[in-house]
Design a protein around this motif. Structure first.
Motif, short mmCIF file in Angstrom:
data_model
loop_
_atom_site.label_atom_id
_atom_site.label_comp_id
_atom_site.label_asym_id
_atom_site.label_seq_id
_atom_site.Cartn_x
_atom_site.Cartn_y
_atom_site.Cartn_z
N TRP A 170 13.59 7.84 -5.61
CA TRP A 170 13.26 6.50 -5.13
C TRP A 170 12.86 6.50 -3.66
O TRP A 170 11.97 5.77 -3.25
N THR A 171 13.50 7.32 -2.86
CA THR A 171 13.17 7.38 -1.43
C THR A 171 11.73 7.84 -1.23
O THR A 171 11.00 7.29 -0.40
N ALA A 172 11.31 8.84 -2.02
CA ALA A 172 9.94 9.33 -1.91
C ALA A 172 8.94 8.25 -2.33
O ALA A 172 7.87 8.11 -1.72
N VAL A 173 9.29 7.47 -3.35
CA VAL A 173 8.43 6.37 -3.79
C VAL A 173 8.28 5.33 -2.68
O VAL A 173 7.17 4.89 -2.36
N LEU A 174 9.39 4.96 -2.08
CA LEU A 174 9.37 3.96 -1.01
C LEU A 174 8.59 4.46 0.21
O LEU A 174 7.82 3.72 0.82
N ASP A 175 8.79 5.73 0.55
CA ASP A 175 8.06 6.31 1.69
C ASP A 175 6.56 6.28 1.43
O ASP A 175 5.76 5.95 2.33
N TYR A 176 6.17 6.64 0.21
CA TYR A 176 4.74 6.66 -0.12
C TYR A 176 4.16 5.24 -0.08
O TYR A 176 3.11 5.02 0.52
N CYS A 177 4.84 4.31 -0.71
CA CYS A 177 4.33 2.92 -0.73
C CYS A 177 4.26 2.34 0.67
O CYS A 177 3.31 1.62 1.00
N THR A 178 5.22 2.66 1.50
CA THR A 178 5.21 2.17 2.88
C THR A 178 4.02 2.74 3.64
O THR A 178 3.30 2.01 4.34
N ALA A 179 3.80 4.06 3.50
CA ALA A 179 2.66 4.69 4.19
C ALA A 179 1.34 4.13 3.70
O ALA A 179 0.39 3.96 4.46
N ALA A 180 1.27 3.82 2.41
CA ALA A 180 0.01 3.37 1.82
C ALA A 180 -0.30 1.91 2.11
O ALA A 180 -1.47 1.52 2.19
N MET A 181 0.76 1.06 2.29
CA MET A 181 0.52 -0.38 2.26
C MET A 181 1.08 -1.18 3.43
O MET A 181 0.63 -2.30 3.67
N ALA A 182 2.05 -0.65 4.15
CA ALA A 182 2.78 -1.47 5.12
C ALA A 182 1.88 -2.04 6.21
O ALA A 182 2.16 -3.13 6.73
N HIS A 183 0.83 -1.34 6.56
CA HIS A 183 0.01 -1.76 7.69
C HIS A 183 -1.36 -2.31 7.28
O HIS A 183 -2.25 -2.46 8.12
N GLU A 184 -1.49 -2.63 6.00
CA GLU A 184 -2.72 -3.26 5.54
C GLU A 184 -2.81 -4.69 6.06
O GLU A 184 -1.81 -5.41 6.10
N ALA A 185 -4.01 -5.11 6.44
CA ALA A 185 -4.19 -6.46 6.99
C ALA A 185 -4.24 -7.53 5.91
O ALA A 185 -4.06 -8.71 6.20
N ARG A 186 -4.49 -7.10 4.66
CA ARG A 186 -4.52 -8.05 3.54
C ARG A 186 -3.54 -7.60 2.46
O ARG A 186 -3.19 -6.42 2.38
N GLU A 187 -3.12 -8.55 1.64
CA GLU A 187 -2.21 -8.20 0.56
C GLU A 187 -2.90 -7.31 -0.47
O GLU A 187 -4.06 -7.53 -0.83
N GLN A 188 -2.17 -6.31 -0.93
CA GLN A 188 -2.60 -5.46 -2.03
C GLN A 188 -1.55 -5.52 -3.13
O GLN A 188 -0.35 -5.58 -2.84
N PHE A 189 -2.02 -5.49 -4.37
CA PHE A 189 -1.10 -5.42 -5.50
C PHE A 189 -1.32 -4.09 -6.19
O PHE A 189 -2.40 -3.79 -6.69
N ARG A 190 -0.28 -3.26 -6.18
CA ARG A 190 -0.35 -1.89 -6.69
C ARG A 190 0.59 -1.75 -7.88
O ARG A 190 1.65 -2.39 -7.92
N ILE A 191 0.21 -0.91 -8.83
CA ILE A 191 1.08 -0.64 -9.97
C ILE A 191 1.25 0.87 -10.12
O ILE A 191 0.27 1.64 -10.08
N LEU A 192 2.50 1.29 -10.28
CA LEU A 192 2.82 2.68 -10.63
C LEU A 192 3.09 2.70 -12.14
O LEU A 192 4.01 2.03 -12.61
N PHE A 193 2.26 3.43 -12.87
CA PHE A 193 2.40 3.53 -14.33
C PHE A 193 3.18 4.79 -14.68
O PHE A 193 2.84 5.89 -14.21
N LEU A 194 4.21 4.65 -15.51
CA LEU A 194 5.11 5.76 -15.83
C LEU A 194 5.09 6.07 -17.32
O LEU A 194 4.87 5.18 -18.16
N ASP A 195 5.37 7.33 -17.64
CA ASP A 195 5.47 7.71 -19.04
C ASP A 195 6.92 7.57 -19.51
O ASP A 195 7.78 7.07 -18.77
N LYS A 196 7.21 8.04 -20.73
CA LYS A 196 8.55 7.83 -21.29
C LYS A 196 9.64 8.62 -20.55
O LYS A 196 10.83 8.33 -20.69
N LYS A 197 9.21 9.63 -19.76
CA LYS A 197 10.17 10.38 -18.93
C LYS A 197 10.23 9.84 -17.50
O LYS A 197 10.82 10.46 -16.63
N ASN A 198 9.57 8.72 -17.28
CA ASN A 198 9.49 8.08 -15.96
C ASN A 198 8.76 8.94 -14.93
O ASN A 198 9.04 8.86 -13.73
#
Length: 233
Positions: A115-143
């Motif tokens: 979970w920490t790696a997920v949060l770090d990635y999402c923060t790096a990718a989106m925290a400083h964007e000037a406009r809202e983005q809606f992102r989806i992480l799609f997972l398989d049955k093993k997550n």
């Protein structure tokens, strides 16, 4: 002694500074360097014959932190004195490499146990964007991560989201679970009533089709909020 009529060239105060800084990084590691010094190491490559310390400090003063320097739009970087297009491009390349490395770390692990790696990635990718983005992480049955997609980009405080389109895309990818992520450019990750209602609508649409919504994460410059963690879903 200089030949007659030839003025001796005064040494520049930054002569040797580059080598000393590289040596310190090489021997003592990144923790031995201040943020502006790490920026200098990048600027050395694009600005070969100039003292870049004032530029590095000006970038941090303008944007506030290393993360915000790397997250700033290219055109805004060039508003800082001494930052030309090539310099701004180099900084954006470093930012892209950082995001790719973080995404690779997420792809190679079971997402819910990283979970920490997920949060770090999402923060790096989106925290400083000037406009809202809606992102989806799609997972398989093993997550494990199947795909990471930006589904929409909106205004400074709104992104249109269509629950049926979210579920349709999950079915196309054979995903059995999803994590919703969006940013608040204001910096405050507190979920709005609309955020909660939209999430519950997606949950209700996805559940009959066997697709779980593990969480909805809201990313801000100063932190994140989890709707599941807040017991809002």
């Amino acid at each position: 002694m200089a030949p007659p009529g030839h003025a001796e060239k005064a040494p520049r105060h930054h002569d040797g500074h580059r080598d000393r800084l590289r040596e310190r990084f090489s021997t003592a590691g990144e923790e031995a360097l201040a943020d502006y010094e790490l920026l200098e190491l990048i600027l050395f490559r694009t600005i070969p014959r100039k003292d870049v310390k004032p530029i590095a400090k000006a970038l941090l003063a303008r944007f506030g932190s290393l993360a915000e320097v790397l997250g700033a739009p290219q055109r805004r970087l060039t508003e800082v004195a001494g930052v030309k297009d090539a310099v701004a491009l180099d900084l954006k390349i470093v930012a892209a490499l950082n995001r790719r490395a973080m995404r690779s770390a997420v792809r190679q692990r079971e997402v819910l146990s990283s979970w920490t790696a997920v949060l770090d990635y999402c923060t790096a990718a989106m925290a400083h964007e000037a406009r809202e983005q809606f992102r989806i992480l799609f997972l398989d049955k093993k997550n494990a991560l199947i795909a990471d997609e930006v589904q929409g980009t909106g205004t400074v405080d709104h992104t249109p989201v269509y629950p049926r389109e979210v579920v349709r895309r999950a079915l196309e990818l054979n995903a059995t679970a999803i994590i919703l992520v969006h940013n608040h450019p204001s910096g405050d990750p507190t979920p709005s009533r609309a955020d909660v209602e939209m999430t519950r609508t997606i949950i209700d649409t996805a559940k009959p089709l066997g697709i779980a919504v593990h969480d909805h994460i809201i990313i801000g410059k100063n932190g994140h909020a989890s709707l599941k963690g807040l017991r809002l879903i």
